[in-house]
Motif scaffolding. Structure first.
Motif, PDB file in Angstrom:
ATOM      1  N   LEU A   1       0.752  -1.205   0.035  1.00  0.00           N
ATOM      2  CA  LEU A   1      -0.077   0.042   0.089  1.00  0.00           C
ATOM      3  C   LEU A   1       0.586   1.334   0.027  1.00  0.00           C
ATOM      4  O   LEU A   1       1.836   1.521   0.659  1.00  0.00           O
ATOM      5  CB  LEU A   1      -0.836   0.024   1.206  1.00  0.00           C
ATOM      6  N   PRO A   2       0.498   2.344  -0.507  1.00  0.00           N
ATOM      7  CA  PRO A   2      -0.815   2.534  -1.496  1.00  0.00           C
ATOM      8  C   PRO A   2      -0.547   1.356  -2.760  1.00  0.00           C
ATOM      9  O   PRO A   2       0.543   1.462  -3.239  1.00  0.00           O
ATOM     10  CB  PRO A   2      -0.877   3.999  -2.018  1.00  0.00           C
ATOM     11  N   PRO A   3      -1.584   0.961  -3.475  1.00  0.00           N
ATOM     12  CA  PRO A   3      -1.475   0.124  -4.356  1.00  0.00           C
ATOM     13  C   PRO A   3      -0.928   0.759  -5.610  1.00  0.00           C
ATOM     14  O   PRO A   3      -0.670   2.092  -5.641  1.00  0.00           O
ATOM     15  CB  PRO A   3      -2.839  -0.099  -4.737  1.00  0.00           C
TER      16      PRO A   3
ATOM     17  N   PHE B   1      -2.171   3.691  -7.333  1.00  0.00           N
ATOM     18  CA  PHE B   1      -2.301   5.201  -7.202  1.00  0.00           C
ATOM     19  C   PHE B   1      -0.737   5.663  -6.921  1.00  0.00           C
ATOM     20  O   PHE B   1      -0.481   6.946  -7.122  1.00  0.00           O
ATOM     21  CB  PHE B   1      -2.728   5.209  -5.757  1.00  0.00           C
TER      22      PHE B   1
ATOM     23  N   LEU C   1       1.300   6.776 -12.082  1.00  0.00           N
ATOM     24  CA  LEU C   1       0.014   7.368 -12.923  1.00  0.00           C
ATOM     25  C   LEU C   1      -0.114   6.560 -14.187  1.00  0.00           C
ATOM     26  O   LEU C   1      -1.345   6.821 -14.638  1.00  0.00           O
ATOM     27  CB  LEU C   1       0.476   8.712 -13.116  1.00  0.00           C
TER      28      LEU C   1
ATOM     29  N   LEU D   1      -8.790  -4.483   7.986  1.00  0.00           N
ATOM     30  CA  LEU D   1      -8.955  -3.058   8.733  1.00  0.00           C
ATOM     31  C   LEU D   1      -8.002  -2.897   9.851  1.00  0.00           C
ATOM     32  O   LEU D   1      -7.524  -1.682  10.459  1.00  0.00           O
ATOM     33  CB  LEU D   1     -10.321  -3.387   9.353  1.00  0.00           C
TER      34      LEU D   1
ATOM     35  N   GLY E   1      -4.888  -4.073   9.909  1.00  0.00           N
ATOM     36  CA  GLY E   1      -3.493  -3.660   9.121  1.00  0.00           C
ATOM     37  C   GLY E   1      -2.549  -4.822   9.267  1.00  0.00           C
ATOM     38  O   GLY E   1      -1.380  -4.930   9.143  1.00  0.00           O
TER      39      GLY E   1
ATOM     40  N   ILE F   1     -13.124   4.724   5.239  1.00  0.00           N
ATOM     41  CA  ILE F   1     -12.306   3.011   5.359  1.00  0.00           C
ATOM     42  C   ILE F   1     -11.558   3.039   3.894  1.00  0.00           C
ATOM     43  O   ILE F   1     -10.552   2.490   3.893  1.00  0.00           O
ATOM     44  CB  ILE F   1     -13.322   2.244   5.708  1.00  0.00           C
TER      45      ILE F   1
ATOM     46  N   VAL G   1      -7.639   2.474   3.599  1.00  0.00           N
ATOM     47  CA  VAL G   1      -6.963   1.124   3.092  1.00  0.00           C
ATOM     48  C   VAL G   1      -5.945   1.348   1.905  1.00  0.00           C
ATOM     49  O   VAL G   1      -4.905   1.059   1.987  1.00  0.00           O
ATOM     50  CB  VAL G   1      -8.240   0.238   3.011  1.00  0.00           C
ATOM     51  N   LEU G   2      -6.643   2.437   1.060  1.00  0.00           N
ATOM     52  CA  LEU G   2      -5.863   2.619  -0.081  1.00  0.00           C
ATOM     53  C   LEU G   2      -4.669   3.499   0.167  1.00  0.00           C
ATOM     54  O   LEU G   2      -3.633   3.068  -0.472  1.00  0.00           O
ATOM     55  CB  LEU G   2      -6.512   3.027  -1.152  1.00  0.00           C
ATOM     56  N   ILE G   3      -4.562   4.407   0.939  1.00  0.00           N
ATOM     57  CA  ILE G   3      -3.282   5.150   1.210  1.00  0.00           C
ATOM     58  C   ILE G   3      -2.522   4.204   2.414  1.00  0.00           C
ATOM     59  O   ILE G   3      -1.388   4.686   2.649  1.00  0.00           O
ATOM     60  CB  ILE G   3      -3.465   6.497   1.710  1.00  0.00           C
ATOM     61  N   GLY G   4      -2.856   3.022   2.873  1.00  0.00           N
ATOM     62  CA  GLY G   4      -2.120   2.420   3.884  1.00  0.00           C
ATOM     63  C   GLY G   4      -2.155   2.752   5.144  1.00  0.00           C
ATOM     64  O   GLY G   4      -1.231   2.488   5.925  1.00  0.00           O
TER      65      GLY G   4
ATOM     66  N   LEU H   1      -3.515   2.247   8.148  1.00  0.00           N
ATOM     67  CA  LEU H   1      -4.231   1.142   8.870  1.00  0.00           C
ATOM     68  C   LEU H   1      -3.621   1.107  10.512  1.00  0.00           C
ATOM     69  O   LEU H   1      -2.591   1.252  10.516  1.00  0.00           O
ATOM     70  CB  LEU H   1      -4.070  -0.126   8.128  1.00  0.00           C
TER      71      LEU H   1
ATOM     72  N   PRO I   1      -8.010   2.213   9.943  1.00  0.00           N
ATOM     73  CA  PRO I   1      -8.390   3.420   9.592  1.00  0.00           C
ATOM     74  C   PRO I   1      -8.807   4.348  10.813  1.00  0.00           C
ATOM     75  O   PRO I   1      -9.029   3.558  11.662  1.00  0.00           O
ATOM     76  CB  PRO I   1      -9.686   2.968   8.924  1.00  0.00           C
TER      77      PRO I   1
ATOM     78  N   LEU J   1       1.058  11.467  -1.288  1.00  0.00           N
ATOM     79  CA  LEU J   1       0.907  10.969  -2.606  1.00  0.00           C
ATOM     80  C   LEU J   1       0.716  12.272  -3.572  1.00  0.00           C
ATOM     81  O   LEU J   1       0.689  13.369  -2.861  1.00  0.00           O
ATOM     82  CB  LEU J   1      -0.441  10.012  -2.733  1.00  0.00           C
TER      83      LEU J   1
ATOM     84  N   VAL K   1      -2.607  13.945  -8.662  1.00  0.00           N
ATOM     85  CA  VAL K   1      -3.798  13.352  -9.514  1.00  0.00           C
ATOM     86  C   VAL K   1      -4.419  12.075  -8.524  1.00  0.00           C
ATOM     87  O   VAL K   1      -5.577  12.135  -8.471  1.00  0.00           O
ATOM     88  CB  VAL K   1      -3.129  12.678 -10.763  1.00  0.00           C
ATOM     89  N   GLN K   2      -3.553  11.551  -7.711  1.00  0.00           N
ATOM     90  CA  GLN K   2      -3.969  10.600  -6.935  1.00  0.00           C
ATOM     91  C   GLN K   2      -4.747  11.183  -5.886  1.00  0.00           C
ATOM     92  O   GLN K   2      -5.962  10.683  -5.427  1.00  0.00           O
ATOM     93  CB  GLN K   2      -2.788  10.073  -6.241  1.00  0.00           C
TER      94      GLN K   2
ATOM     95  N   LEU L   1      -8.234  11.907  -7.368  1.00  0.00           N
ATOM     96  CA  LEU L   1      -9.104  10.744  -7.502  1.00  0.00           C
ATOM     97  C   LEU L   1      -9.516  10.241  -6.118  1.00  0.00           C
ATOM     98  O   LEU L   1     -10.767   9.500  -5.988  1.00  0.00           O
ATOM     99  CB  LEU L   1      -8.260   9.506  -8.145  1.00  0.00           C
ATOM    100  N   LEU L   2      -8.480   9.961  -5.153  1.00  0.00           N
ATOM    101  CA  LEU L   2      -8.972   9.544  -3.950  1.00  0.00           C
ATOM    102  C   LEU L   2     -10.049  10.333  -2.974  1.00  0.00           C
ATOM    103  O   LEU L   2     -10.810   9.649  -2.381  1.00  0.00           O
ATOM    104  CB  LEU L   2      -7.661   9.069  -2.934  1.00  0.00           C
TER     105      LEU L   2
END
Lengths: 217, 217, 217
Positions: A59-61, A64, A67, B55, B57, C50, C54-57, C59, C61, C118, C121-122, C125-126
């Motif tokens: 993470l992040p995936p 993301f 680009l 959740l 981690g 959440i 999760v997507l930015i890591g 955790l 949350p 990040l 652009v990210q 989107l996020l």
């Protein structure tokens, strides 16, 4: 750890194919506006990789932090949106794009799981999840029972492609050639499954209905 | 950190029960092929634990770093697939397996949340999420409104089981006995809820319909 | 890293609005019991944040490490449950709460993504994913095609709000005033979109149906 160029090239190919597929699905199934088509295309294209990266804890995936994934997914969706009338003539394209995404993602998913230090069984499973994840999100979003549950030979080609990838890595012969072979085999099995209506065994029917897959269950 | 043997044994029990339940649901609701039944069984069995691990981690989830989870989930699903005709005679089994998975997972989910250093409220909530998560994924996949939303007394027993677990840990009396009591209480409440159609309060009806849960709302 | 007070205050406002909205949706769409209403309200309120965390890591949350989120989400859902008869008279409230949650969460989502290092652009989107995530989970749970796919101008205001936030941070003028402006613009666009039925371009219709969005596609 930067991904290898091979992994990246394959991953972007799958992302583009699924972006096209998801967007075409959107146009056909629900006839959404530009934003809806983009959203479904990107969800289909990026969903499998995001699920994989969350599950291996990367993470992040990649989606993301890099680009190119976003751009390629959006590009595929936009192509499908603007060419939807033309593309609709080629009714098989939607199936072919789905098969290509499936074939490529099972390889990259398995590859990346091994690179992150998980074992071979996990790599086969996560390769399959990567391959079917985006399409599953797509199907849930447009309220269809996911292909992975209903369509014979949707998960099977992904399992085979992921297993071939893990085998090649284990034997030390993994490279461009073997990755393309593994992806190609998965695509071929998927398309053959659609073309010849191959089936995996089902449970015996209750009221004696005919069922081609019966005996092997 | 290796999980305690108690946690592992309970978790595997819940995994097996949900694997059976998910696969039986698949056979009944959609009559999927072998791959679809396996996929839905494993999704039901592993979904709650995966959501919990994401959740808190704890990545990659125990499911992927420990092959026993995968094996037990697949085993439950396969048993359900091959014995589906026989198991269908016992119409209550599907409910019982669901209740056992629910009761066990609320305990292990709460236990593991505390072990990861989160507070008691979080442990009760995440225990409940662990318990209802797999079934929710199952219901969404076969296009049912999730039980946790519609079924009275589906989340309630999980909340009670998780709360008892947290209480026992807080009092320093948590062990095999108290874990089994907490899980047993949750299972009993769930089955009593199904048997006697217990209800939690609903909002008042608009057109004066009869509603057993009315007054307390 | 403790979140800034501004981020926290906005995030809690959005959480409360989405808790109300999700619970009112539950009452209207499915007329669930207390537990179901609470579950859908909290899923709507906490889901977007959440997914973002999760997507930015980040955790576990914020939702789980900070009890205020849980309390505010549950509070919003409970208010909606107990006042549902009264609130139903104000049919627009459900739309307004949804717009407020959307507007606030696109700002906090973008803000937090930037804070986690990040790129812009990210962050846009996020921010959008944070804003539409809870409502998407809500829609899937009650078996509707998600608003983000079908509703013109649901994702667009979130994109605009997130972009304004990123711009303000980039220019070094981000603060209470600019955050409120960005959220306000998003809310205004959303409500204007609902009021005047604004549309983004759709693909050309197949059988020559009239389609207001046609030419721009």
């Amino acid at each position: 750890m930067p991904p290898s160029p091979l992994l990246l090239a394959l991953d972007l190919t799958g992302t583009f194919a699924f972006g096209l597929n998801g967007a075409l699905t959107a146009v056909r199934a629900v006839r959404l506006d530009l934003v809806g088509v983009l959203a479904l295309g990107m969800m289909t294209a990026l969903g499998g990789g995001i699920i994989r990266d969350v599950l291996i804890g990367s993470l992040p995936p990649a989606t993301f932090s890099d680009l190119r994934y976003l751009g390629v997914a959006a590009g595929g969706a936009l192509v499908a949106f603007f060419l939807s009338v033309e593309l609709e003539r080629f009714t098989k394209l939607i199936t072919i794009f789905d098969a290509v995404g499936l074939g490529v993602f099972c390889v990259t998913g398995a590859h990346m799981t091994i690179e992150f230090g998980l074992g071979p069984v996990q790599a086969v499973l996560l390769g399959t999840v990567t391959a079917v994840g985006g399409g599953t999100l797509r199907d849930v979003a447009v309220r269809r029972v996911p292909s992975v549950l209903t369509s014979d030979f949707y998960a099977v080609p992904a399992l085979v492609g992921a297993a071939l990838t893990v085998l090649a890595m284990h034997l030390g012969i993994y490279g461009i050639a073997s990755a393309l072979v593994a992806a190609g085999v998965a695509v071929a099995i998927r398309l053959a499954g659609v073309r010849y209506r191959l089936r995996v065994p089902s449970t015996p029917r209750r009221r004696g209905e005919a069922d081609p897959g019966r005996g092997e269950g």
